[in-house]
Design a protein around this motif. Structure first.
Motif, mmCIF file in Angstrom:
data_model
loop_
_atom_site.group_PDB
_atom_site.id
_atom_site.type_symbol
_atom_site.label_atom_id
_atom_site.label_comp_id
_atom_site.label_asym_id
_atom_site.label_seq_id
_atom_site.Cartn_x
_atom_site.Cartn_y
_atom_site.Cartn_z
ATOM 1 N N GLU A 152 -9.477 7.503 -0.521
ATOM 2 C CA GLU A 152 -8.807 8.460 -1.403
ATOM 3 C C GLU A 152 -7.343 8.694 -1.052
ATOM 4 O OE1 GLU A 152 -10.361 12.500 0.968
ATOM 5 O OE2 GLU A 152 -10.736 12.238 -1.182
ATOM 6 N N HIS A 153 -6.914 8.270 0.126
ATOM 7 C CA HIS A 153 -5.546 8.532 0.556
ATOM 8 C C HIS A 153 -4.607 7.339 0.365
ATOM 9 C CE1 HIS A 153 -6.046 12.566 2.174
ATOM 10 N NE2 HIS A 153 -7.203 12.171 2.674
ATOM 11 N N ASN A 154 -5.024 6.324 -0.391
ATOM 12 C CA ASN A 154 -4.100 5.217 -0.602
ATOM 13 C C ASN A 154 -4.189 4.638 -2.006
ATOM 14 O OD1 ASN A 154 -6.043 3.006 -0.784
ATOM 15 N ND2 ASN A 154 -6.259 3.075 1.432
ATOM 16 N N ILE A 155 -3.148 3.925 -2.371
ATOM 17 C CA ILE A 155 -3.119 3.081 -3.558
ATOM 18 C C ILE A 155 -2.748 1.692 -3.079
ATOM 19 C CG2 ILE A 155 -2.072 2.628 -5.810
ATOM 20 C CD1 ILE A 155 -1.199 5.584 -5.882
ATOM 21 N N GLU A 156 -3.606 0.731 -3.333
ATOM 22 C CA GLU A 156 -3.326 -0.638 -2.930
ATOM 23 C C GLU A 156 -2.624 -1.361 -4.082
ATOM 24 O OE1 GLU A 156 -6.713 -2.477 -1.191
ATOM 25 O OE2 GLU A 156 -6.744 -1.034 0.459
ATOM 26 N N LEU A 157 -1.593 -2.103 -3.750
ATOM 27 C CA LEU A 157 -0.671 -2.711 -4.707
ATOM 28 C C LEU A 157 -0.849 -4.221 -4.672
ATOM 29 C CD1 LEU A 157 2.285 -0.592 -3.315
ATOM 30 C CD2 LEU A 157 0.982 -0.045 -5.390
ATOM 31 N N ILE A 158 -1.323 -4.802 -5.766
ATOM 32 C CA ILE A 158 -1.763 -6.190 -5.780
ATOM 33 C C ILE A 158 -1.127 -6.912 -6.964
ATOM 34 C CG2 ILE A 158 -3.820 -7.680 -5.746
ATOM 35 C CD1 ILE A 158 -5.426 -5.047 -5.186
ATOM 36 N N PRO A 159 -0.737 -8.170 -6.817
ATOM 37 C CA PRO A 159 -0.236 -8.914 -7.972
ATOM 38 C C PRO A 159 -1.274 -8.970 -9.094
ATOM 39 C CG PRO A 159 0.212 -10.113 -5.940
ATOM 40 C CD PRO A 159 -0.702 -8.976 -5.577
ATOM 41 N N SER A 160 -0.822 -8.862 -10.330
ATOM 42 C CA SER A 160 -1.743 -8.934 -11.466
ATOM 43 C C SER A 160 -2.566 -10.221 -11.410
ATOM 44 C CB SER A 160 -0.961 -8.902 -12.784
ATOM 45 O OG SER A 160 -0.401 -7.640 -12.997
ATOM 46 N N ILE A 189 0.846 -1.188 0.000
ATOM 47 C CA ILE A 189 0.000 0.000 0.000
ATOM 48 C C ILE A 189 0.889 1.247 0.000
ATOM 49 C CG2 ILE A 189 -0.176 0.134 2.528
ATOM 50 C CD1 ILE A 189 -3.133 0.966 2.123
ATOM 51 N N LEU A 190 0.484 2.243 -0.747
ATOM 52 C CA LEU A 190 1.105 3.566 -0.733
ATOM 53 C C LEU A 190 0.090 4.542 -0.158
ATOM 54 C CD1 LEU A 190 2.720 3.599 -4.292
ATOM 55 C CD2 LEU A 190 3.976 3.570 -2.115
ATOM 56 N N CYS A 191 0.529 5.400 0.742
ATOM 57 C CA CYS A 191 -0.358 6.396 1.346
ATOM 58 C C CYS A 191 0.267 7.784 1.253
ATOM 59 C CB CYS A 191 -0.629 6.075 2.811
ATOM 60 S SG CYS A 191 -1.550 4.563 3.105
ATOM 61 N N ALA A 192 -0.596 8.792 1.239
ATOM 62 C CA ALA A 192 -0.136 10.185 1.277
ATOM 63 C C ALA A 192 -1.303 11.077 1.637
ATOM 64 C CB ALA A 192 0.455 10.606 -0.062
ATOM 65 N N ASN A 193 -1.013 12.144 2.365
ATOM 66 C CA ASN A 193 -2.037 13.154 2.632
ATOM 67 C C ASN A 193 -2.299 14.001 1.397
ATOM 68 O OD1 ASN A 193 -2.893 12.867 5.419
ATOM 69 N ND2 ASN A 193 -0.803 13.428 5.993
ATOM 70 N N ASP A 194 -1.262 14.214 0.599
ATOM 71 C CA ASP A 194 -1.347 15.038 -0.602
ATOM 72 C C ASP A 194 -1.907 14.205 -1.747
ATOM 73 O OD1 ASP A 194 -0.931 16.592 -2.871
ATOM 74 O OD2 ASP A 194 0.993 17.380 -2.154
ATOM 75 N N LEU A 195 -3.138 14.491 -2.160
ATOM 76 C CA LEU A 195 -3.789 13.694 -3.193
ATOM 77 C C LEU A 195 -3.103 13.832 -4.548
ATOM 78 C CD1 LEU A 195 -7.574 14.172 -2.334
ATOM 79 C CD2 LEU A 195 -5.982 12.426 -1.544
ATOM 80 N N SER A 196 -2.438 14.970 -4.796
ATOM 81 C CA SER A 196 -1.725 15.140 -6.060
ATOM 82 C C SER A 196 -0.534 14.191 -6.147
ATOM 83 C CB SER A 196 -1.274 16.587 -6.243
ATOM 84 O OG SER A 196 -0.296 16.941 -5.279
ATOM 85 N N VAL A 197 0.093 13.914 -5.005
ATOM 86 C CA VAL A 197 1.194 12.955 -4.963
ATOM 87 C C VAL A 197 0.684 11.558 -5.318
ATOM 88 C CG1 VAL A 197 2.811 11.767 -3.423
ATOM 89 C CG2 VAL A 197 2.618 14.256 -3.351
ATOM 90 N N LEU A 198 -0.445 11.185 -4.750
ATOM 91 C CA LEU A 198 -1.036 9.877 -5.058
ATOM 92 C C LEU A 198 -1.435 9.786 -6.527
ATOM 93 C CD1 LEU A 198 -3.294 9.025 -1.993
ATOM 94 C CD2 LEU A 198 -1.237 7.828 -2.727
ATOM 95 N N ALA A 199 -1.988 10.864 -7.047
ATOM 96 C CA ALA A 199 -2.392 10.867 -8.457
ATOM 97 C C ALA A 199 -1.181 10.663 -9.366
ATOM 98 C CB ALA A 199 -3.107 12.172 -8.797
ATOM 99 N N GLY A 200 -0.076 11.323 -9.039
ATOM 100 C CA GLY A 200 1.134 11.168 -9.832
ATOM 101 C C GLY A 200 1.681 9.759 -9.752
ATOM 102 N N ALA A 201 1.682 9.197 -8.552
ATOM 103 C CA ALA A 201 2.174 7.830 -8.378
ATOM 104 C C ALA A 201 1.288 6.827 -9.111
ATOM 105 C CB ALA A 201 2.240 7.496 -6.894
#
Length: 267
Positions: free
Chosen positions: A178-186, A149-161
């Motif tokens: 809205e504050h995370n990106i979950e990273l999962i095997p394809s 999982i990737l987290c950030a308070n700054d939503l623009s950072v998450l959008a870029g990632a």
């Protein structure tokens, strides 16, 4: 009634806002188990954390963890690895966006860089943590990474990632808020695990029921015979569910199950 497979997301679904499982939910699950129905927790949490809630819910509750990368079949644990090429892309994203906060998970440990949002720390209070500074650190540990999982308070950072990682090899992206990106095997998701479990136990697709409230629940809700969104779900989840039940604070799971299985419970 034919045997059903019933799955519950944890946060915002099975748990109320006080992080408790309703006694009504526990009681109806027990009653339906006696009728032969099968229950699973389906969570983005790592296995050790998700399993603790399976145990709270009752005996013989299965566990789908790590957004479908890990799941139980009786005493067997099925695990899928986040491939090295995907992990490399994730670390590259962290170099480009240093405000990202990273956790990569095995079945019982979180490996991470940077701090972490307090909301995540609250959810992962029973998780073991090991700090790492680079992919080389992770490689030296030679551990089996199932998801992250990737987290950030700054939503623009998450959008870029998210834009950077969208075409990364062997990697699937999702989100539980809205504050995370979950990273999962394809190829892995709660929906994929649902299909695997249903096939293993010979349960017809139309006899599967899934409860959820987040974006990472959507594939499971769509795949199941009956996708049930909690009233506290975001609009796009509500719109794609087959049914909307009461919120997690209003015994929404009990409300749906007691109606759907009314005849079975009375017999």
């Amino acid at each position: 009634m034919e045997k059903h497979l019933i799955l519950f997301d944890i946060d915002g679904t099975l748990l109320n806002d006080d992080m408790r499982i309703s006694k009504k939910t526990i009681d109806i699950v027990s009653s339906l188990q006696k009728k032969g129905h099968l229950f699973y927790i389906a969570s983005g949490r790592l296995l050790s954390s998700a399993r603790s809630y399976s145990e709270m819910l009752g005996k013989n509750i299965g566990t789908i963890a790590a957004n479908g990368s890990v799941y139980t079949l009786g005493n067997e644990i099925v695990k899928n690895r986040l491939k090295d090429e995907a992990v490399s892309a994730i670390f590259e994203a962290c170099k480009i966006y240093p405000k990202l906060q990273l956790r990569l998970f095995s079945t019982d440990t979180a490996y991470g860089m940077g701090g972490m949002l307090q909301a995540f720390m609250n959810l992962a209070s029973k998780t073991k943590f090991k700090k790492i500074k680079s992919k080389a650190d992770l490689d030296r540990l030679n551990t089996f990474i199932t998801n992250g999982i990737l987290c950030a308070n700054d939503l623009s950072v998450l959008a870029g990632a998210k834009e950077f990682l969208k075409d990364a090899p062997s990697l699937c992206l999702s989100s539980s808020n809205e504050h995370n990106i979950e990273l999962i095997p394809s190829g892995r998701s709660k929906a994929a695990a649902l299909k695997d479990v249903a096939q293993k136990y010979g349960i017809k697709p139309q006899n599967t029921i899934a409860f959820g409230n987040g974006e990472n629940d959507l594939p499971m809700l769509i795949e199941s015979g009956h996708g049930v969104a909690m009233a506290n779900s975001p609009r796009h989840v509500l719109e794609q569910a087959d049914v909307v039940t009461k919120s997690n604070n209003e015994d929404g799971i009990y409300a749906f199950l007691s109606k759907y299985f009314a005849e079975d419970l009375e017999s």
